[in-house]
Each structure stands twice: as structure tokens, then as C-alpha cells.
Enzyme design. Structure first.
Site, PDB file in Angstrom:
ATOM      1  N   HIS A  67      52.860  33.823   2.416  1.00  0.00           N
ATOM      2  CA  HIS A  67      51.763  33.244   1.437  1.00  0.00           C
ATOM      3  C   HIS A  67      50.599  34.351   1.550  1.00  0.00           C
ATOM      4  CE1 HIS A  67      49.101  31.135  -0.791  1.00  0.00           C
ATOM      5  NE2 HIS A  67      49.995  30.000  -0.951  1.00  0.00           N
ATOM      6  N   HIS A 107      48.533  33.115  -5.121  1.00  0.00           N
ATOM      7  CA  HIS A 107      48.105  32.334  -6.472  1.00  0.00           C
ATOM      8  C   HIS A 107      47.589  33.294  -7.345  1.00  0.00           C
ATOM      9  CE1 HIS A 107      46.653  28.880  -3.267  1.00  0.00           C
ATOM     10  NE2 HIS A 107      48.145  28.979  -3.515  1.00  0.00           N
ATOM     11  N   HIS A 211      56.912  24.158  -3.233  1.00  0.00           N
ATOM     12  CA  HIS A 211      56.246  23.506  -2.470  1.00  0.00           C
ATOM     13  C   HIS A 211      56.118  22.138  -2.749  1.00  0.00           C
ATOM     14  CE1 HIS A 211      53.426  27.563  -1.886  1.00  0.00           C
ATOM     15  NE2 HIS A 211      54.421  27.556  -1.276  1.00  0.00           N
ATOM     16  N   HIS A 226      46.362  17.923  -1.772  1.00  0.00           N
ATOM     17  CA  HIS A 226      47.572  17.369  -1.170  1.00  0.00           C
ATOM     18  C   HIS A 226      47.693  16.193  -0.548  1.00  0.00           C
ATOM     19  CE1 HIS A 226      48.997  22.022  -1.263  1.00  0.00           C
ATOM     20  NE2 HIS A 226      48.322  21.840  -2.479  1.00  0.00           N
ATOM     21  N   GLU A 256      53.464  21.389   2.194  1.00  0.00           N
ATOM     22  CA  GLU A 256      52.090  21.860   2.487  1.00  0.00           C
ATOM     23  C   GLU A 256      51.255  20.823   2.622  1.00  0.00           C
ATOM     24  OE1 GLU A 256      51.959  24.216  -1.031  1.00  0.00           O
ATOM     25  OE2 GLU A 256      51.616  25.993   0.246  1.00  0.00           O
TER      26      GLU A 256
HETATM   27 ZN    ZN Z   1      47.413  23.342  -3.591  1.00  0.00          ZN
HETATM   28 FE    FE Z   2      51.302  25.452  -2.909  1.00  0.00          FE
HETATM   29 FE    FE Z   3      49.653  28.046  -2.395  1.00  0.00          FE
END
Ligand code: ZN
Ligand code: FE
Ligand code: FE
Length: 276
Positions: A67, A107, A211, A226, A256
Site C-alpha cells: 500500500h 489512493h 479491502h 472503518h 483494515e
Molecule cells: Zn478507508
Molecule cells: Fe482500504
Molecule cells: Fe487504502
């Protein structure tokens, strides 16, 4: 069997990360390529990477997901912000050639008032300057919640980025369940329709990773907070349908959720059970 793992810290090295994954029953894992707030990465130790790869093979751990730091903004307003994103991604992609089968998730960015169309152009430009024809890593655009001026809040925006990239065969999408939910896609009530829409706009063949996170907020909230699996608005039943869906169940899943290792271990067991 369901290939599921979680985000792990890379501060103790690569082999340590794979050992940690095995210790909690994970078949895969995600890690940050460097400090998530950006900045210089320390050199990677090739022997440590090799040891990780050997260990992964022995323990049937696959599809590691790297990531990018989430503070990168490939479509920032200032040139130096975009340049930093480019240099960081280029450096990450060079390093990742050491890890066969790895994918690189990032992202897309925030257009900060420039408009999503301009944002999309700038993101594609960064990708076109850091990807090269012989590279082995697949680059994944993450679906975003649409917080602030985030680009990638809709399947159409992701498609527009892909359309502008010169090496589209090296691009895929990572679907974050919390993000698409917050972005307004009702994967709890209408999973089939959402996947059909994804297929029509982006193509399900581009979907390479998931994810898997519950959301602290209702569908369409554009918040990106989250929650633990089954404790948020998406709910446990929906996750059962997601991990057992014929078009999704063979993809790698990465948690996550706000957990320590024991919490991840429990969620991995729970979701494996739901997948059957
Ligand atoms: Zn997020
Ligand atoms: Fe994510
Ligand atoms: Fe992410």
C-alpha cells in the site's frame, strides 16, 4: 479456500511480517511500502525479502499487497505535491520488482477544488510517468469514499483514469467495502446490482483485490471510518454474501478494521467460516 489476511506492520522486516500472517491464520497480507505519512523509505534487505518469499511458499501465503503512503496526492494543486507523489511511487515500483506477484495499491488522490476531471488527468499523468512496459507489478486504484474532494468515488472516475493510462494491462482496482458503501453503493442490500454496475463501467476482470471493512456510517455518508466486521452498518450477513460470491471468492481479501492481531485472527476465522 478463502484467501484472507490483514494489514500488517513492516517495521520488523519482511520475514517477520509473513510469520505474523501465518500465526493468525492469514493466507495473505498488506503492508505499507514506507511510513504511511510519506517520507524516505529505508533500504530493503534482499536477504530478508528472499526469506519472506521462501517462508510464504512453505506456508501457502500469497498475493502480498503493498500500500502506498496514503498522504500521497498525485492530483494535488501544487506541482511539488504531485512531484513528491511521482518520485515516491516510482521508487516504490522499482523496489517492488524484488517481490514477484506483489500488487501495489494507492489512493488516486484529492483534486482540492480543481475538479475531478483535472484530477483524473493529473493522476493518469503520474501513472504514465512512473510505469514502464517491463514492470511486473500490477498497480491497483483503490475505490474511495468520496470524502472531501477524493477522486475515485465512483466507478466512472476509476474507468476514466484507466482509459488515460498507456499501460492499462498493468492496472487493476482494489474494492474497499467501507469506501464503496460510504460512496453510495449499497453492497449490503444490492450486491448483485453493484457488481453488475462495476462490470459494466470498469469490468470485473479489473477487480484484483478487496479491502474488507465494515463502516461506522450509513451508505452514502462519504466519511471513510472503518468498523470491525459485523459491528457496522454493512453487517455480518452482507459479508457472508461477499466472501462467498462466485465472482469475488477467489480474490484476495485484506482486513483494515480497527483491530489488534487477536482481533484480526478472530475476523479471519469468522470470514473463512462464512465463506464455507
Ligand atoms: Zn478507508
Ligand atoms: Fe482500504
Ligand atoms: Fe487504502
Amino acid at each position: 479456500m478463502l484467501r484472507i489476511g490483514c494489514h500488517l506492520s513492516s517495521t520488523k522486516g519482511f520475514l517477520h511480517m509473513a510469520r505474523t500472517a501465518a500465526s493468525i491464520g492469514a493466507g495473505t497480507f498488506q503492508f505499507f511500502t514506507r511510513n504511511p505519512r510519506g517520507g524516505a523509505a529505508k533500504d530493503w534487505d534482499p536477504a530478508d525479502v528472499e526469506a519472506m518469499l521462501d517462508y510464504m511458499e512453505k506456508e501457502n501465503i500469497a498475493s502480498p499487497l503493498a500500500h502506498a503512503p496514503y498522504t500521497l496526492n498525485a492530483c494535488g494543486k501544487e506541482e511539488r505535491v504531485r512531484e513528491f507523489a511521482l518520485l515516491t511511487m516510482a521508487d516504490d515500483l522499482k523496489r517492488l520488482e524484488m517481490i514477484p506477484g506483489v500488487m501495489y495499491n494507492f489512493h488516486p488522490g484529492s483534486h482540492v477544488g480543481q475538479g475531478s476531471e483535472r484530477g483524473i488527468e493529473l493522476i493518469a499523468d503520474v501513472l504514465n510517468r512512473c510505469m514502464w512496459p517491463e514492470m511486473h507489478t500490477t498497480v491497483l486504484l483503490e475505490t474511495m469514499a468520496g470524502k472531501g474532494s477524493e477522486v475515485g468515488r465512483s466507478f466512472e472516475e476509476l474507468r476514466s483514469i484507466i482509459d488515460r493510462v498507456a499501460l492499462p494491462e498493468k492496472l487493476g482496482v482494489c474494492l474497499d467495502t467501507c469506501h464503496v458503501w460510504d460512496g453510495g453503493y449499497d453492497i449490503a442490500g444490492h450486491l448483485e446490482e453493484v457488481l453488475e454496475e462495476f462490470d459494466r463501467v470498469v469490468g470485473l476482470d479489473r477487480l484484483k483485490a478487496i479491502h474488507i471493512n465494515d463502516s461506522l456510517n450509513p451508505c452514502g455518508a462519504h466519511k471513510d471510518r472503518h468498523e470491525k466486521i459485523g459491528q457496522g452498518y454493512i453487517g455480518l450477513e452482507a459479508f457472508g454474501r461477499i466472501v462467498s460470491h462466485p465472482r469475488l471468492r477467489s480474490l484476495p481479501f485484506y482486513l483494515e478494521t480497527p483491530n489488534e492481531l487477536d482481533g484480526y485472527q478472530a475476523e479471519i476465522a469468522l470470514l473463512k467460516g462464512l465463506a464455507g
